[in-house]
Design an enzyme around this catalytic site. Structure first.
Site, PDB file in Angstrom:
ATOM      1  N   CYS A 338      -7.565  82.217  34.180  1.00 35.02           N
ATOM      2  CA  CYS A 338      -7.615  82.079  35.634  1.00 35.02           C
ATOM      3  C   CYS A 338      -8.195  80.717  36.021  1.00 35.02           C
ATOM      4  CB  CYS A 338      -8.397  83.239  36.249  1.00 35.02           C
ATOM      5  SG  CYS A 338      -8.085  83.458  38.020  1.00 35.02           S
ATOM      6  N   HIS A 438      -5.870  88.499  33.930  1.00 35.56           N
ATOM      7  CA  HIS A 438      -7.128  89.162  33.594  1.00 35.56           C
ATOM      8  C   HIS A 438      -6.823  90.443  32.821  1.00 35.56           C
ATOM      9  CE1 HIS A 438      -9.675  86.562  36.002  1.00 35.56           C
ATOM     10  NE2 HIS A 438      -8.818  86.681  37.010  1.00 35.56           N
TER      11      HIS A 438
END
Length: 498
Positions: A338, A438
């Site tokens: 991310c 994630h």
């Protein structure tokens, strides 16, 4: 399954301090009640954390509430955490209301702008949950006795009073001063709030139990509140709610084959992504502050961050940026997740000044990636297919990022990690990895393939890859944790009051 003929019963867990063990105890109670056949849900009216989870509907909640939902055997949902505050520096926080971004607020303005809306969201969520569950196990935040904040506290005794919920006060004895913390907290509560405290739990006790008996007796006689249990220090791993947990020293795993270093960014977010590595006996995991020497670990993970540009500046100011670039030039393995992936790219643009001054900033230049921050936020669960490893594997996870990234150039020497090519990239040497996904390391087979790549560099034999998703390991761990805690806890008496 036990069916309720009335609205759900409620139980509240508050703590004398942050880090006392509220989240863990709430999860254990959820698990214990679910094991007895009840429909049980966790609830935290307002949470302040940078570890977040995206629900099936695309709403954002605190990761601790997702973990508690899994402990209860149910799917996480927004009603379990209607308000999530995500600190982003300069005394500001992003406000997530009912799972969606509602705005950014200064601490001084939050009460004025969001208190009424927040309390409405909390009561609406509770009304919904009370109709669908037998039990609601509520968790407070910080301390319920902060006298300067009580008038605007949305998540401690205001919720307990609203529900008329018997309340457990949990205290951390390992940090010292436990009797003062407990008695002081009780003294600072209003009489109506104080009457709801029906049990005390002393957590993280080290030493000989009999030496504490006189103190427990004094505490019960002085306060009139029974001590429901003394939970010993347990060597377990429960998902941390905030980065405070990362300041606790973590013993290095003896005999581990691999050392993996996670850069502990100042505004680190979703560091629960690396939890599955803690379940790998062959891995020793280290959280390293940016000002420390990197050394030569087998791999480096650059995790998510709430403020990508600010943490990029910290990497440059501390010299960690140069260390990472030199490590990569020597063939070291780096995985960016991310915001960490964005930092590994060529540029990060912030034309609206969402993270400070508008402008374009140079990343570490290790991956062919340009990122532009924007108002819209991507929050969605993802299912895709791994295409990098020899055997294609189904991959599940979730996206949670502010900003969109685009690849640059012809991508010679690079290839997508997944069939959804925008979700991740790897170089052909298998040393530089980046992803928006994630929960990637929770995919057991993928994680083992990745670890085996590191092991092959050390001429170590490969690990088996036919292993289940980390969710199965998490379920076993929650069962073990519940059994360990309940051996020292008596909840029957307080549950009879509900």
């Amino acid at each position: 399954m036990i069916n309720s003929t009335v609205n759900a019963k409620s139980l509240m867990v508050v703590g004398t301090t942050s880090h006392a063990g509220k989240s863990l105890l709430t999860a254990v109670i959820c698990r214990w009640l679910a094991q007895q056949g009840y429909r049980v849900t966790p609830f935290k009216g307002q949470n302040m954390a940078l570890n977040a989870y995206v629900t099936r509907e695309g709403g954002e909640i605190g990761y601790a509430q997702a973990m508690q939902a899994w402990a209860a055997g149910i799917e996480p949902e927004v009603a379990m955490n209607p308000i999530l505050l995500k600190p982003q520096g300069n005394m500001t926080s992003q406000v997530i209301l009912k799972g969606q971004v509602a705005g950014v607020t200064q601490a001084a303005d939050y009460y004025r702008d969001y208190f009424e809306r927040g309390w409405q969201a909390i009561t609406e969520a509770l009304a919904d949950l009370r109709q669908r569950f037998d039990w609601i196990v509520c968790e407070g935040a910080g301390s319920p006795a902060e006298v300067n904040l009580k008038h605007r506290d949305l998540t401690n005794m205001r919720v307990a009073t609203y529900l008329g919920a018997p309340t457990i006060l949990v205290a951390d004895i390992d940090r010292g001063g436990v009797f003062a913390h407990i008695v002081g907290t009780l003294m600072l509560l209003d009489p109506a709030e104080r009457s709801l405290i029906q049990g005390i739990v002393i957590n993280k006790f080290r030493g000989q139990r009999s030496l504490l008996d006189s103190g427990v007796q004094w505490l019960e006689e002085t306060t009139g509140v029974p001590v429901l249990g003394v939970i010993p220090w347990l060597e377990h791993h429960y998902a941390a709610e905030d980065s405070l947990d990362l300041w606790d020293p973590r013993p290095q795993r003896q005999g581990a084959d691999l050392k993996i270093t996670v850069i502990r960014l100042p505004r680190i977010a979703n560091f629960t992504d690396v939890d599955p590595l803690l379940a790998e006996p062959s891995v020793s995991l280290e959280f390293l502050p940016p000002h420390r020497p990197l050394g030569q670990p087998d791999a480096v993970i650059l995790p998510g961050t709430k403020t990508t540009i600010a943490d990029l500046h910290v990497l440059r100011q501390t010299g960690m940026a140069e260390q990472l670039q030199a490590y990569a030039a020597q063939g070291g393995t780096i995985l960016g997740i991310c915001g960490g992936w964005q930092i590994l790219g060529i540029t990060i643009s912030d034309p609206l000044g969402l993270e400070g001054c508008p402008g374009t900033y140079k990343g570490l230049g290790l991956m062919p990636l340009h990122t532009q921050l924007g108002v819209s936020k991507c929050t969605q669960q993802q299912q895709t297919q791994s295409i990098y490893f020899p055997c294609p594997e189904p991959i599940v996870g979730y996206e949670l990022h502010q900003g969109q990234s685009e690849y640059t150039g012809d991508l010679n020497g690079w290839q997508p990690l997944f069939s959804a090519s925008e979700l991740g990239l790897v170089n052909t040497a298998g040393t530089l990895w980046g992803t928006y996904l994630h929960g990637l390391l929770e995919n057991g087979a993928w994680r083992r393939h990745w670890l085996n790549g590191l092991r092959s560099r050390r001429q170590l034999p490969p690990l088996p890859t036919a292993i289940p998703h980390y969710a199965e390991q998490r379920t076993v761990a929650l069962d073990q944790l519940t059994e360990a805690v309940m051996a020292h806890l008596n909840l029957e008496s307080i549950c009879k009051l509900c």
